[in-house]
Design a protein around this motif. Structure first.
Motif, mmCIF file in Angstrom:
data_model
loop_
_atom_site.group_PDB
_atom_site.id
_atom_site.type_symbol
_atom_site.label_atom_id
_atom_site.label_comp_id
_atom_site.label_asym_id
_atom_site.label_seq_id
_atom_site.Cartn_x
_atom_site.Cartn_y
_atom_site.Cartn_z
ATOM 1 N N MET A 34 0.876 -1.171 0.000
ATOM 2 C CA MET A 34 0.000 0.000 0.000
ATOM 3 C C MET A 34 0.912 1.219 0.000
ATOM 4 N N GLY A 35 0.469 2.249 -0.667
ATOM 5 C CA GLY A 35 1.340 3.412 -0.747
ATOM 6 C C GLY A 35 0.581 4.696 -0.959
ATOM 7 N N TRP A 36 1.280 5.776 -0.724
ATOM 8 C CA TRP A 36 0.745 7.106 -0.955
ATOM 9 C C TRP A 36 1.585 7.808 -2.014
ATOM 10 N N TYR A 37 0.902 8.429 -2.957
ATOM 11 C CA TYR A 37 1.519 9.221 -4.005
ATOM 12 C C TYR A 37 0.922 10.626 -3.933
ATOM 13 N N ARG A 38 1.579 11.567 -4.590
ATOM 14 C CA ARG A 38 1.011 12.895 -4.663
ATOM 15 C C ARG A 38 1.309 13.512 -6.026
ATOM 16 N N GLN A 39 0.450 14.435 -6.398
ATOM 17 C CA GLN A 39 0.632 15.141 -7.665
ATOM 18 C C GLN A 39 0.210 16.584 -7.489
ATOM 19 N N ALA A 40 1.158 17.474 -7.728
ATOM 20 C CA ALA A 40 0.887 18.908 -7.691
ATOM 21 C C ALA A 40 0.647 19.393 -9.121
ATOM 22 N N ASP A 61 12.768 10.879 0.045
ATOM 23 C CA ASP A 61 13.666 11.712 0.846
ATOM 24 C C ASP A 61 12.992 13.005 1.306
ATOM 25 N N PHE A 62 12.107 13.550 0.480
ATOM 26 C CA PHE A 62 11.529 14.850 0.811
ATOM 27 C C PHE A 62 10.496 14.792 1.941
ATOM 28 N N VAL A 63 10.154 13.594 2.433
ATOM 29 C CA VAL A 63 9.221 13.494 3.562
ATOM 30 C C VAL A 63 9.806 12.752 4.758
ATOM 31 N N LYS A 64 11.012 12.222 4.614
ATOM 32 C CA LYS A 64 11.612 11.473 5.717
ATOM 33 C C LYS A 64 11.702 12.323 6.972
ATOM 34 N N GLY A 65 11.281 11.742 8.087
ATOM 35 C CA GLY A 65 11.298 12.451 9.353
ATOM 36 C C GLY A 65 10.082 13.312 9.608
ATOM 37 N N ASP A 83 3.329 15.524 9.397
ATOM 38 C CA ASP A 83 3.688 16.555 10.366
ATOM 39 C C ASP A 83 4.660 17.544 9.724
ATOM 40 N N SER A 84 4.800 18.692 10.375
ATOM 41 C CA SER A 84 5.721 19.732 9.890
ATOM 42 C C SER A 84 5.482 20.023 8.407
ATOM 43 N N LEU A 85 4.241 20.207 8.061
ATOM 44 C CA LEU A 85 3.888 20.400 6.659
ATOM 45 C C LEU A 85 4.454 21.704 6.107
ATOM 46 N N LYS A 86 4.816 21.650 4.841
ATOM 47 C CA LYS A 86 5.394 22.800 4.141
ATOM 48 C C LYS A 86 4.497 23.158 2.953
ATOM 49 N N PRO A 87 4.567 24.388 2.499
ATOM 50 C CA PRO A 87 3.764 24.761 1.325
ATOM 51 C C PRO A 87 4.029 23.856 0.119
ATOM 52 N N GLU A 88 5.244 23.382 -0.025
ATOM 53 C CA GLU A 88 5.565 22.508 -1.161
ATOM 54 C C GLU A 88 4.949 21.113 -1.031
#
Length: 120
Positions: A34-40, A61-65, A83-88
């Motif tokens: 099972m996985g999560w993907y995203r598309q901007a 890498d862009f979401v690790k931690g 957590d620690s969400l960013k605009p990107e």
């Protein structure tokens, strides 16, 4: 037929948190990856995180931690704690479900997506 439905998206301020849920229903014999993907907008769909049936995880890498993927096998559910969400991180988030042994395949099931917007 297998149905995949995501929920939990919304508008959150930078630094905030959201928890996405992925519910799988229908004619299910087994659920593997099972996985999560995203598309901007203007970008290709990218993998965020994946989890095996035995709960082994892998993250981009862009979401690790910051993000944590989990699953509840008896309930056929997957989750993404962000957590620690960013605009990107703003994007439509999709759940992908594999019902065959092994890695991702063309026969995987996808949900319709849930929008996450990170903005002040």
């Amino acid at each position: 037929q297998v149905h995949v439905v995501e929920s939990g998206g919304g508008l959150v301020q930078p630094g905030g948190s959201l928890r996405l849920s992925c519910a799988v229903s229908g004619n299910i014999f087994r659920i593997g990856l099972m996985g999560w993907y995203r598309q901007a907008p203007g970008h290709e769909r990218e993998e965020v995180a994946r989890i095996t049936g035995g709960s082994m995880t892998n993250y981009a890498d862009f979401v690790k931690g910051r993000f944590t993927i989990s699953r509840d096998n008896p309930k056929n559910m997957a989750y993404l704690q962000m957590d620690s969400l960013k605009p990107e991180d703003t994007a439509t988030y999709y759940c992908r479900v594999n019902t065959s042994p092994g890695p991702w395949s063309e026969s995987d099931y996808w949900g319709q997506g849930t929008q996450v917007t990170v903005s002040s």
